[in-house]
Design a protein around this motif. Structure first.
Motif, mmCIF file in Angstrom:
data_model
loop_
_atom_site.group_PDB
_atom_site.id
_atom_site.type_symbol
_atom_site.label_atom_id
_atom_site.label_comp_id
_atom_site.label_asym_id
_atom_site.label_seq_id
_atom_site.Cartn_x
_atom_site.Cartn_y
_atom_site.Cartn_z
ATOM 1 N N MET A 1 0.856 -1.196 0.000
ATOM 2 C CA MET A 1 0.000 0.000 0.000
ATOM 3 C C MET A 1 0.885 1.237 0.000
ATOM 4 O O MET A 1 1.828 1.346 0.784
ATOM 5 N N LEU A 2 0.594 2.192 -0.871
ATOM 6 C CA LEU A 2 1.329 3.450 -0.920
ATOM 7 C C LEU A 2 0.566 4.513 -0.162
ATOM 8 O O LEU A 2 -0.586 4.792 -0.460
ATOM 9 N N ASN A 3 1.190 5.103 0.846
ATOM 10 C CA ASN A 3 0.593 6.213 1.573
ATOM 11 C C ASN A 3 1.100 7.509 0.969
ATOM 12 O O ASN A 3 2.307 7.794 1.003
ATOM 13 N N GLY A 36 -4.672 -5.373 -23.004
ATOM 14 C CA GLY A 36 -4.170 -4.111 -22.468
ATOM 15 C C GLY A 36 -5.008 -3.622 -21.307
ATOM 16 O O GLY A 36 -6.100 -4.123 -21.036
ATOM 17 N N ASN A 37 -4.495 -2.618 -20.634
ATOM 18 C CA ASN A 37 -5.168 -2.035 -19.471
ATOM 19 C C ASN A 37 -6.026 -0.865 -19.936
ATOM 20 O O ASN A 37 -5.513 0.182 -20.319
ATOM 21 N N VAL A 68 -7.805 1.793 -5.333
ATOM 22 C CA VAL A 68 -7.510 0.379 -5.075
ATOM 23 C C VAL A 68 -7.144 -0.276 -6.401
ATOM 24 O O VAL A 68 -7.920 -0.235 -7.357
ATOM 25 N N CYS A 69 -5.949 -0.867 -6.468
ATOM 26 C CA CYS A 69 -5.496 -1.421 -7.737
ATOM 27 C C CYS A 69 -4.544 -2.588 -7.508
ATOM 28 O O CYS A 69 -4.176 -2.909 -6.377
ATOM 29 N N ARG A 70 -4.140 -3.208 -8.595
ATOM 30 C CA ARG A 70 -3.177 -4.296 -8.527
ATOM 31 C C ARG A 70 -1.810 -3.752 -8.102
ATOM 32 O O ARG A 70 -1.467 -2.611 -8.407
ATOM 33 N N ARG A 71 -1.050 -4.590 -7.406
ATOM 34 C CA ARG A 71 0.265 -4.145 -6.917
ATOM 35 C C ARG A 71 1.136 -3.644 -8.059
ATOM 36 O O ARG A 71 1.818 -2.629 -7.931
ATOM 37 N N GLN A 72 1.105 -4.333 -9.199
ATOM 38 C CA GLN A 72 1.979 -3.960 -10.305
ATOM 39 C C GLN A 72 1.595 -2.631 -10.947
ATOM 40 O O GLN A 72 2.379 -2.061 -11.703
ATOM 41 N N ASP A 73 0.393 -2.124 -10.641
ATOM 42 C CA ASP A 73 -0.040 -0.850 -11.217
ATOM 43 C C ASP A 73 0.156 0.339 -10.280
ATOM 44 O O ASP A 73 -0.042 1.491 -10.698
ATOM 45 N N GLN A 74 0.525 0.088 -9.034
ATOM 46 C CA GLN A 74 0.522 1.158 -8.038
ATOM 47 C C GLN A 74 1.447 2.320 -8.409
ATOM 48 O O GLN A 74 1.041 3.484 -8.357
ATOM 49 N N LYS A 75 2.683 2.025 -8.772
ATOM 50 C CA LYS A 75 3.631 3.102 -9.077
ATOM 51 C C LYS A 75 3.211 3.869 -10.335
ATOM 52 O O LYS A 75 3.315 5.106 -10.380
ATOM 53 N N ASN A 76 2.734 3.158 -11.339
ATOM 54 C CA ASN A 76 2.294 3.815 -12.566
ATOM 55 C C ASN A 76 1.099 4.720 -12.299
ATOM 56 O O ASN A 76 1.047 5.867 -12.780
ATOM 57 N N TYR A 77 0.131 4.241 -11.512
ATOM 58 C CA TYR A 77 -1.039 5.051 -11.216
ATOM 59 C C TYR A 77 -0.676 6.256 -10.360
ATOM 60 O O TYR A 77 -1.247 7.344 -10.530
ATOM 61 N N GLY A 95 -5.495 -4.253 -4.347
ATOM 62 C CA GLY A 95 -6.781 -4.906 -4.491
ATOM 63 C C GLY A 95 -6.761 -6.340 -4.004
ATOM 64 O O GLY A 95 -5.711 -6.890 -3.638
ATOM 65 N N GLY A 96 -7.934 -6.963 -4.014
ATOM 66 C CA GLY A 96 -8.078 -8.341 -3.575
ATOM 67 C C GLY A 96 -8.499 -9.254 -4.703
ATOM 68 O O GLY A 96 -8.509 -8.856 -5.875
ATOM 69 N N PRO A 97 -8.891 -10.499 -4.380
ATOM 70 C CA PRO A 97 -9.236 -11.477 -5.408
ATOM 71 C C PRO A 97 -10.567 -11.208 -6.110
ATOM 72 O O PRO A 97 -10.861 -11.826 -7.129
ATOM 73 N N SER A 98 -11.388 -10.326 -5.578
ATOM 74 C CA SER A 98 -12.662 -9.966 -6.201
ATOM 75 C C SER A 98 -12.917 -8.490 -5.967
ATOM 76 O O SER A 98 -12.225 -7.844 -5.162
#
Length: 245
Positions: A1-3, A36-37, A68-77, A95-98
């Motif tokens: 999580m990024l604060n 793609g995203n 709330v997003c996937r870990r791999q997207d956090q820095k880009n977002y 994010g979580g599994p659902s």
């Protein structure tokens, strides 16, 4: 999580405050977009995610935003938010599994100063400040509110590929987001739904399953969700129409 903002530790026993935070789940896989995203695709010259966030960023009814997003997207977002001056972002949460798990992760990242949340699909970039504000204000009065629009098409119940019963359209609405709630209510509702294995189509479903009605506020046929390539074309047409009003 990024604060992205420093917060003082909160006493969990303190009463809830009255701040309103937007929870923006953006952890989907974009499968129906064809690769793609979709949230980084441009709509009217701006990434879809940023177009969504900028409306909440400008809305006076919203005090902060949790993405709330996937870990791999956090820095880009986080970089996109900085590039587009989205300065109400408080946290970026994994994010979580659902979708239910993702929304609950965002809710549970809120401090005691937050009393209400507005949960909005990241892929609904054509939301307006007016729709957000009305839903938030109604939720503060009634604990739960969401925008909706009348269904235009004829609705039929089907069985084994055949229409078997007409459903009165006057009793049906298409529910949109943001879906706004007292934070303790939606926290309890989603926790119960997840623990019981109930499949939800939206957050209102978790709340109504507990016997709590959800007030309906005014939505818009322009508040579309970008899901397929055809929706991008539709969205561009809506933006063009807005520029010429």
């Amino acid at each position: 999580m990024l604060n992205l903002r420093k917060k003082k530790p909160q006493d969990k026993q303190e009463p809830r405050g009255n701040l309103v935070y937007a929870i923006i789940p953006a952890a989907g896989s974009s499968r129906r977009m064809g690769g793609g995203n979709k949230l980084v695709m441009e709509l009217g010259g701006m990434p879809i995610l940023c177009r969504t966030l900028q409306v909440f960023n400008a809305c006076d009814a919203i005090d902060g935003i949790i993405l709330v997003c996937r870990r791999q997207d956090q820095k880009n977002y986080a970089a996109l938010c900085a590039d587009w001056n989205i300065d109400k972002i408080v946290k970026i949460v994994e994010g979580g599994p659902s979708r239910e798990h993702s929304v609950l992760n965002g809710i549970q990242a809120c401090g005691r100063e937050i009393g209400y949340v507005a949960i909005h699909d990241a892929a609904r970039p054509l939301i307006t400040e007016e729709i957000i504000t009305e839903a938030v204000q109604q939720a503060i009065r009634d604990s739960a509110a969401a925008p909706g629009v009348p269904v235009k098409d004829s609705i039929q119940r089907m069985k084994k590929g055949k229409m078997i019963e007409n459903i009165d359209r006057s009793s049906i609405i298409a529910v949109q987001t943001p879906q706004c709630f007292d934070i303790d209510l939606i926290n309890a509702a989603l926790t119960k739904a997840i623990n019981s294995g109930v499949k939800l189509t939206d957050d209102c479903g978790a709340v109504t399953a507990m016997g709590q009605p959800v007030s309906i506020t005014k939505g818009s046929y322009e508040n579309i969700k970008i899901t397929t390539p055809e929706d991008v074309v539709h969205g561009e047409a809506i933006l063009k129409g807005r520029r010429h009003r």
